[in-house]
Structures are given as C-alpha cells and as structure tokens.
Design a protein around this motif. Structure first.
Motif, PDB file in Angstrom:
ATOM      1  N   SER A 562     -22.750  33.989   1.231  1.00 40.04           N
ATOM      2  CA  SER A 562     -22.508  35.181   1.722  1.00 40.04           C
ATOM      3  C   SER A 562     -21.579  35.380   3.016  1.00 40.04           C
ATOM      4  O   SER A 562     -21.798  35.099   3.479  1.00 40.04           O
ATOM      5  CB  SER A 562     -24.242  35.105   1.792  1.00 40.04           C
ATOM      6  OG  SER A 562     -24.797  35.892   2.964  1.00 40.04           O
ATOM      7  N   ILE A 563     -20.670  36.185   2.694  1.00 35.44           N
ATOM      8  CA  ILE A 563     -19.917  36.885   3.826  1.00 35.44           C
ATOM      9  C   ILE A 563     -20.640  37.147   5.538  1.00 35.44           C
ATOM     10  O   ILE A 563     -20.489  36.588   6.333  1.00 35.44           O
ATOM     11  CB  ILE A 563     -18.997  38.010   3.491  1.00 35.44           C
ATOM     12  CG1 ILE A 563     -17.968  37.364   2.229  1.00 35.44           C
ATOM     13  CG2 ILE A 563     -17.617  38.258   5.421  1.00 35.44           C
ATOM     14  CD1 ILE A 563     -17.113  36.488   2.732  1.00 35.44           C
ATOM     15  N   PRO A 564     -22.113  37.585   5.498  1.00 37.45           N
ATOM     16  CA  PRO A 564     -22.170  37.832   6.432  1.00 37.45           C
ATOM     17  C   PRO A 564     -23.260  36.489   6.753  1.00 37.45           C
ATOM     18  O   PRO A 564     -23.028  36.793   7.470  1.00 37.45           O
ATOM     19  CB  PRO A 564     -23.587  38.941   5.566  1.00 37.45           C
ATOM     20  CG  PRO A 564     -23.444  39.930   4.688  1.00 37.45           C
ATOM     21  CD  PRO A 564     -22.338  38.591   5.008  1.00 37.45           C
ATOM     22  N   ASP A 565     -23.816  36.164   6.214  1.00 35.09           N
ATOM     23  CA  ASP A 565     -24.112  34.835   6.847  1.00 35.09           C
ATOM     24  C   ASP A 565     -23.175  33.781   7.159  1.00 35.09           C
ATOM     25  O   ASP A 565     -23.015  32.856   8.529  1.00 35.09           O
ATOM     26  CB  ASP A 565     -24.809  33.757   5.368  1.00 35.09           C
ATOM     27  CG  ASP A 565     -25.365  32.116   5.569  1.00 35.09           C
ATOM     28  OD1 ASP A 565     -26.168  32.485   7.420  1.00 35.09           O
ATOM     29  OD2 ASP A 565     -24.819  31.702   5.105  1.00 35.09           O
ATOM     30  N   ASN A 613     -13.409  40.885 -16.432  1.00 35.17           N
ATOM     31  CA  ASN A 613     -14.905  41.643 -16.393  1.00 35.17           C
ATOM     32  C   ASN A 613     -15.240  40.643 -15.110  1.00 35.17           C
ATOM     33  O   ASN A 613     -17.222  40.523 -15.839  1.00 35.17           O
ATOM     34  CB  ASN A 613     -15.495  40.860 -17.910  1.00 35.17           C
ATOM     35  CG  ASN A 613     -14.159  42.649 -18.833  1.00 35.17           C
ATOM     36  OD1 ASN A 613     -15.477  42.773 -19.036  1.00 35.17           O
ATOM     37  ND2 ASN A 613     -13.483  41.901 -19.837  1.00 35.17           N
ATOM     38  N   ALA A 614     -15.197  39.600 -15.068  1.00 39.47           N
ATOM     39  CA  ALA A 614     -15.272  38.910 -13.875  1.00 39.47           C
ATOM     40  C   ALA A 614     -16.044  40.143 -12.733  1.00 39.47           C
ATOM     41  O   ALA A 614     -15.782  40.994 -11.982  1.00 39.47           O
ATOM     42  CB  ALA A 614     -15.415  37.723 -12.990  1.00 39.47           C
ATOM     43  N   ARG A 615     -17.424  39.607 -11.974  1.00 40.90           N
ATOM     44  CA  ARG A 615     -17.701  40.738 -11.394  1.00 40.90           C
ATOM     45  C   ARG A 615     -16.818  40.050  -9.999  1.00 40.90           C
ATOM     46  O   ARG A 615     -16.498  39.268  -9.694  1.00 40.90           O
ATOM     47  CB  ARG A 615     -19.262  39.995 -10.592  1.00 40.90           C
ATOM     48  CG  ARG A 615     -19.791  40.754  -9.440  1.00 40.90           C
ATOM     49  CD  ARG A 615     -21.380  40.681  -9.163  1.00 40.90           C
ATOM     50  NE  ARG A 615     -21.940  41.504  -8.193  1.00 40.90           N
ATOM     51  CZ  ARG A 615     -22.974  41.489  -7.295  1.00 40.90           C
ATOM     52  NH1 ARG A 615     -23.271  40.835  -7.303  1.00 40.90           N
ATOM     53  NH2 ARG A 615     -23.440  42.312  -7.193  1.00 40.90           N
ATOM     54  N   SER A 616     -16.811  41.678  -8.867  1.00 40.03           N
ATOM     55  CA  SER A 616     -15.925  41.827  -8.228  1.00 40.03           C
ATOM     56  C   SER A 616     -15.903  40.764  -6.342  1.00 40.03           C
ATOM     57  O   SER A 616     -16.635  40.376  -7.018  1.00 40.03           O
ATOM     58  CB  SER A 616     -15.650  42.881  -7.602  1.00 40.03           C
ATOM     59  OG  SER A 616     -16.504  42.829  -6.835  1.00 40.03           O
ATOM     60  N   ALA A 617     -15.000  40.575  -6.165  1.00 40.44           N
ATOM     61  CA  ALA A 617     -15.284  39.534  -5.130  1.00 40.44           C
ATOM     62  C   ALA A 617     -16.421  39.761  -4.176  1.00 40.44           C
ATOM     63  O   ALA A 617     -17.107  39.563  -3.432  1.00 40.44           O
ATOM     64  CB  ALA A 617     -14.433  39.044  -4.541  1.00 40.44           C
ATOM     65  N   ARG A 622     -20.976  39.540  -0.866  1.00 38.16           N
ATOM     66  CA  ARG A 622     -21.696  40.731  -0.574  1.00 38.16           C
ATOM     67  C   ARG A 622     -20.805  41.099   0.987  1.00 38.16           C
ATOM     68  O   ARG A 622     -20.886  40.527   2.357  1.00 38.16           O
ATOM     69  CB  ARG A 622     -22.791  39.939   0.379  1.00 38.16           C
ATOM     70  CG  ARG A 622     -23.482  39.733  -0.454  1.00 38.16           C
ATOM     71  CD  ARG A 622     -24.936  38.833   0.093  1.00 38.16           C
ATOM     72  NE  ARG A 622     -25.574  37.871  -0.768  1.00 38.16           N
ATOM     73  CZ  ARG A 622     -26.569  37.158  -0.864  1.00 38.16           C
ATOM     74  NH1 ARG A 622     -26.981  37.330  -0.033  1.00 38.16           N
ATOM     75  NH2 ARG A 622     -27.620  36.409  -2.122  1.00 38.16           N
ATOM     76  N   ILE A 623     -19.088  41.237   0.607  1.00 38.43           N
ATOM     77  CA  ILE A 623     -18.373  41.760   1.657  1.00 38.43           C
ATOM     78  C   ILE A 623     -18.800  43.796   1.584  1.00 38.43           C
ATOM     79  O   ILE A 623     -18.356  44.036   0.798  1.00 38.43           O
ATOM     80  CB  ILE A 623     -17.045  41.854   1.089  1.00 38.43           C
ATOM     81  CG1 ILE A 623     -16.327  40.454   1.369  1.00 38.43           C
ATOM     82  CG2 ILE A 623     -16.350  42.280   1.933  1.00 38.43           C
ATOM     83  CD1 ILE A 623     -16.070  40.247  -0.095  1.00 38.43           C
ATOM     84  N   VAL A 628     -12.833  46.212   2.878  1.00 40.82           N
ATOM     85  CA  VAL A 628     -11.991  45.746   2.131  1.00 40.82           C
ATOM     86  C   VAL A 628     -10.994  46.717   1.762  1.00 40.82           C
ATOM     87  O   VAL A 628     -10.819  47.847   1.485  1.00 40.82           O
ATOM     88  CB  VAL A 628     -12.386  45.642   0.969  1.00 40.82           C
ATOM     89  CG1 VAL A 628     -11.420  44.840  -0.588  1.00 40.82           C
ATOM     90  CG2 VAL A 628     -14.033  44.466   0.842  1.00 40.82           C
ATOM     91  N   VAL A 629      -9.760  45.984   1.762  1.00 39.08           N
ATOM     92  CA  VAL A 629      -8.425  46.010   1.293  1.00 39.08           C
ATOM     93  C   VAL A 629      -8.223  45.279   0.209  1.00 39.08           C
ATOM     94  O   VAL A 629      -7.834  43.901   0.061  1.00 39.08           O
ATOM     95  CB  VAL A 629      -7.323  46.136   2.655  1.00 39.08           C
ATOM     96  CG1 VAL A 629      -5.928  46.246   1.744  1.00 39.08           C
ATOM     97  CG2 VAL A 629      -7.616  46.913   3.438  1.00 39.08           C
ATOM     98  N   GLU A 630      -7.401  45.814  -0.834  1.00 40.74           N
ATOM     99  CA  GLU A 630      -6.993  44.910  -1.386  1.00 40.74           C
ATOM    100  C   GLU A 630      -5.855  45.044  -2.207  1.00 40.74           C
ATOM    101  O   GLU A 630      -5.095  46.232  -2.312  1.00 40.74           O
ATOM    102  CB  GLU A 630      -7.815  44.691  -3.602  1.00 40.74           C
ATOM    103  CG  GLU A 630      -9.100  44.573  -3.343  1.00 40.74           C
ATOM    104  CD  GLU A 630      -9.929  44.805  -4.824  1.00 40.74           C
ATOM    105  OE1 GLU A 630      -9.019  45.529  -5.852  1.00 40.74           O
ATOM    106  OE2 GLU A 630     -11.363  44.142  -5.353  1.00 40.74           O
TER     107      GLU A 630
END
Length: 637
Positions: A562-565, A613-617, A622-623, A628-630
């Motif tokens: 978890s990014i917030p954590d 098809n993987a879930r986005s980072a 939890r960003i 976010v900039v990709e």
C-alpha cells in the motif's frame, strides 16, 4: 523429521487460557475441517458402489474400515498434525509457504537457485486450484442427492438445486465471511455430533465391527482382493482429502487448536460414523448405494439433508477462501499478474475477496456439475491432484528438515520414506481415474502451472531487458556535476524493481521533459519469502546525493503493498514531502515478442497478453490516480 525449538506461531496459544484454545478450536472446526468432515457423505459409498467398488461382504467391510482408520491415523494424525505442521513459515502454512521456507537462507548466506524446489512448489499450488473446483461440486452434489433417498421425485431437480446453492455461495463472497464465519464453528460442531450419534445408533446393533481397527483386517483385504483391493485405495483416499487444509490454515488458528479439534471432536466423530456405516452394511448390504443417509431414520432424512447441505457449503467456503489466499501469495511471490484484491474486513487482514478468481471458480464448478452430473462421477475425477500435492508436501518437508532444521539423513529419510510409501500408494491407485475424469484437474493444473511459470520467467526477462537499457544510478548522479538538470519544485516518486539501477521512467522524463524535481524518491517494493514482515522492518529510507532518496518497502507473501502506508512510514523516518506536490512516475511497457533468447514465441505472446490484462499499478498499489504520470516504452522480449 522433527524440528528444533518451535517458533511462536501466528496465533500465540502457548500462554493462552484453556478457554481461548477451546474457542480457537471451535473456529477451526468451521474453517479447517469442513472438507474432511463431509467425506462420510460419499467415501464409503464409493468404496462399495463406485466404479472400482468391492462387494460389501463381511471381510470386505472390515477391511475397508481398517484402511479408513489407518489412513486417518497415518496421513492426518501423524504426517500432518505431528510432522508437517512443524514446518511453519513464521506461523503460516500451505505449499507455497513451505516452498518459500525451503528456499530461505540465513543472512549472509549465498542464495542458491533451487529450480526443483520451485517447480514442485508451484506445480503443487497449481494442483490445489483443481481441488478448489471439484470439492464444492462433489460435496454439495452429494448432500443434495440425499433427497433422492427419500423419494425419486427430487431426482430431476438435484443438479439445478446444486447450481442454485453454489451460485448463492459465490454471490455472498464479495460481502466477506466475517458475519457468517461466526456460525461456521458451532454449525460444524453440531454436524460432527450428528455424525457421531448416527454412527453410534447403528454401531450398537453390530458392535463386532470395531475389530476393523486391527491392521490385520487391512492386510487380509489386500490378500483377498489383490489388484482390485489396490484400486479401492482410490476411494479410501476420499476420507483424507482435507488433510492439506490442516496445514494451509495453520496461520489462522495456530497448531494447538487445530490438533485439539482433531483429536477431541473430528477424529472420534468421523470414525464413529464410518463404523456405523460399516455396521449398517454388515446388517443390510443393499444400503451400499448411499449408506450415510440410510443411517438416519425416515423422519430425520430431510433435516439431515439440510444439515449436510450446510456442512458442504461451509466446506466449499473454506476451499474458496483458500483459493483467494493462494492467489494472493502467488501475486506477492511473483508468479501471478496483479489482480484486484478486496479486503472484506478491517480487523482481519486474511479475509480477502478476489472478484476474478471468484468468477472463474464459479464458472468452472457449474461446468463440472453439468458435465459430470453426479457426485459418483465426480469422485472418479477426484484424488489425483490432491495425492500429487500431498506427495510434493512430503518431499518439500524433507528438504526443510534437512536444510533448515539440520536433521540428519538417518532420521529424516526413513520418516519421509514411510510417508512417501503411503502417498505414492494413494497416488498410484488414483492413476486409473485419469481416463474417467482425473484428466480434468491435471489439465487445469498444467494450464495454471504454465501461466504461473510464464509470468515469472517473463518478468525476469523483462527486468533484464530494462536493466540492459538503463545506467547505474551512481553514473547518472555523477553526470549532474557537469550538466545539472533544471529542477522544479515538489517530489517525484519513481517505482523501480531494481534498487541499484536508474528507473527507465526517470530516464524518459529527463529525455523528454528535461526537468527533475527538487526531491526524487526511488521506491522499490520487495517481496520477502516470509508471510509477514514486522512493522519496524517495513520501510527503509536511504538518503543519496542530489536530492535523491531511496525507499525500500518490504512485504511478505500474505500482505498487500500500500503506497499510502509506505509514505506514512517514510514520514515517520524523517522523510519530508507534501503529497499534493508529489507526482508518481510509472513506466508502462509495450511488450513485443521476438526471437531473442528467453522464452518460446508462444510463451512470449502469452506473457504479453497477461501483462496487458494485469491490474494497473495505480490501482493495485493504491496510488492516488490524480498524481500519476505514465511514460511508455516498447520492449522486445
């Protein structure tokens, strides 16, 4: 094959009161013993009326009951509860946890590549998905089929009713199991007491059946039936199919409550019921078509069907939750793409829901019910995957005993050999089921194994390709002395899998935007081969030159990053930044299959499809999406 001094399990029961141990043991009845607790519905029926069943003669009944008794003693009581459960990975069990434990090395010790251990562990995990499909189907079907014992009127409605129950079960998964989980233990206690009462009722009419506990009866059975008797082992194995769950669910309850529940409640109830069914067959062999439901008097048949259906739903719930937990471990260990993981409880971190896996399991189970049509047909497909997993568990436990516990070969080898003889006997007897349906779990395991190993190998190849196109961070920082970039206010966070190199997204940002933020955080999320990482070891902050900071966050394979954590813990370690002035730069690679050394073209194409098809980072970690900039790049595999 015993361990040295036991480490404290995930649930510290050693200093607990007897009341707490009893409470945990009650909970274990509902979560751990659902599968093995519903085996009386169909196990003896398959031994005497299945495709390889024997006639329910006096000697055959005593012989089969002897095999059942000693299978429960050797496989469950001795192998799993005494030996395998000692191989806990910081309190957690299960085949992936065992594989990770076999792979661990002491600090400072060189890490060795263990391809055989990895292959066995991953294939064993893949086999459990087949078990997760067949168990709910066979359990619920066998319970609902009890209606046909009362009257043939219900015969056409058995499959639709089974599917309706299963659909309802899978629909409630999104709400979590915290609420209904509270009644699982008491309900299963009633179920086991019912098993015991039904068995005792019939046992008192033919008490001589108790002589079946003598191993001589099993020996006579094999002598008399020879090859046919060996094939019956494939049906006898149905009584121990929940053995692997004892180990997999160890982290939820600890070893002591699981053992207490088994020896005080589960084992006595199971054996009383099996003995009662045997006594019934000795009195009336015509009841072999469904001896369990014939134990009940006519007035109790419908309540027993309802009770059995509830027990099979609970058994199915345990397998579904196990599939969720197994997938979460595979994601963290790098064998599965990122999937959506929903935490259904704020208090219990182990309660999770994976929508994609839930839907796949439901579709697969419905197809099984429609394709095999009856629990007897499903029993013909059941066993080969579970026996293979149990055999792999024995091998991995031997590796752990030798290399982690330093047990001498003279002690570990004979114990492992004894268990392997039993495991391989069951495995061999189940081989004949392949043509009758056993091919299904094997085919599914092969597909899952291919997906898992392709993803792992593909990620390694991708990391090497990106590492080859990158430059060392030290070299980049030194170049700033001659050509300092334009610095802009704020903090930029670049996620990178290589803690020593320069993130490709950082190089792309410098190349195209030609600016660098005042503070640059290089964030690496490392997955450890332990279930949980202590909070004090979670985040490490290393300050570098030129406003660069390296942050390494460590997570176990039972935890979700978890990014917030991570940011919260980084602040606690003195890192200053304003979240509203922070941007996250993520790399998005377009993968192009090529003929470069690595994987076959079809596996590269498969990996590319899985990656798309993987879930986005952004969602998985939890960003905050508005920060976010990709930055994209094409990479040839």
């Amino acid at each position: 094959m015993s361990a040295p001094s036991r480490s404290t399990p995930a649930v510290p029961v050693a200093a607990d009161t007897s009341k707490r141990v009893a409470t945990l043991a009650l909970g274990a009845l509902g979560i751990v013993y659902g599968d093995i607790g519903t085996s009386p519905l169909y196990a003896l029926r398959e031994c005497f009326s299945g495709s390889h069943g024997v006639q329910p003669t006096h000697d055959n009944v005593l012989g089969v009951l002897s095999l059942v008794f000693w299978a429960l003693i050797i496989v469950v009581s001795v192998k799993y509860l005494v030996f395998v459960m000692r191989a806990d990975n910081r309190g957690e069990g299960g085949i992936l946890a065992l594989m990770a434990l076999a792979m661990q090395r002491k600090r400072g010790e060189e890490v060795k590549v263990r391809p055989v251990v990895v292959t066995l562990g991953v294939f064993g995990a893949a086999l459990l998905y087949g078990d997760g499909l067949i168990t709910p189907a066979i359990s619920v079907l066998s319970a609902v089929e009890g209606l046909s014992v009362a009257t043939p009127f219900f015969e056409p409605y058995i499959q639709p009713l089974t599917i309706a129950i299963l659909v309802g079960l899978f629909m409630i998964q999104r709400h979590g199991t915290a609420g209904i989980g509270a009644i699982f233990g008491p309900f299963m206690l009633v179920w086991f007491l019912t098993l015991a009462v039904l068995g005792i009722k019939e046992l008192v009419t033919y008490p001589a059946v108790i002589w079946a506990i003598s191993p001589i009866q099993a020996v006579r059975f094999f002598i008399h039936n020879q090859g046919h008797g060996f094939l019956v082992l494939g049906s006898v194995f149905l009584v121990v199919t929940g053995g692997e769950a004892l180990y997999a669910d160890m982290g939820h309850f600890g070893w002591r409550p699981i053992r207490w529940a088994w020896f005080v409640v589960v084992l006595p109830a199971l054996m009383l019921n099996y003995m009662g069914q045997g006594a019934l067959l000795l009195r009336d062999p015509s009841k072999a078509s469904n001896p369990f439901f014939h134990l009940a008097p006519s007035w109790a048949l419908y309540p027993l069907v309802v009770l059995a259906t509830g027990a099979t739903v609970i058994a199915s719930q345990a397998l579904i939750s196990g599939a969720f937990s197994l997938t979460q471990q595979a994601i963290q260990l790098g064998y599965t793409p990122r999937l959506e993981v929903v935490h259904t409880s704020a208090e219990e971190r182990g309660q999770i829901y994976l929508p994609g896996i839930n839907l796949a399991l439901l579709v697969g189970i419905i197809l099984l019910v429609l394709g095999f049509k009856s629990s007897s047909n499903l029993a013909a497909a059941y066993g080969i995957s579970v026996t293979t997993t149990m055999t792999i568990t024995t091998v991995l436990a031997y590796v752990v005993a030798r290399e982690r516990w330093n047990v001498s070969r003279a002690v570990a080898l004979p114990v492992a050999a004894l268990f392997l003889v039993v495991d391989l006997s069951f495995w061999g007897s189940n081989l004949v089921k392949i043509a009758a349906g056993g091919w299904f779990p094997l085919l599914m395991a092969l597909c899952v194994f291919t997906l898992m190993t392709t993803w792992k190998k593909g990620r390694d190849i991708l990391a090497n390709r990106l590492r080859g196109s990158s430059i060392p961070l030290k070299q980049l920082l030194e170049s700033f002395g001659d050509h300092p970039p334009v610095r802009v206010p704020g903090t930029a966070i670049f996620m990178t899998g290589n803690p020593e190199g320069t993130p490709p997204a950082l190089l792309h940002n410098l190349k195209h935007n030609k600016v660098l933020h005042e503070q640059v955080m290089l964030l690496t999320i490392a997955s450890e081969e332990v279930p949980h990482v202590p909070p004090e070891e979670r985040v490490e902050v290393i300050k570098l030159e030129e406003g660069f900071v390296r942050v390494i966050a460590r997570y176990g394979f039972m935890e979700n990053p978890s990014i917030p954590d991570i940011l919260k813990r980084a602040r606690e370690k003195g890192l200053q930044f304003n979240l509203m002035g922070t941007s996250f730069f993520l790399g998005r690679e377009t993968l192009i299959p090529s003929k470069k050394p690595g994987m076959a073209m079809w596996r590269e194409a498969l990996f590319s499809w899985m990656s798309r098809n993987a879930r986005s980072a952004t969602a998985y970690f939890r960003i905050p999406p508005n920060r976010v900039v990709e930055l994209g790049a094409q990479v040839e595999l």
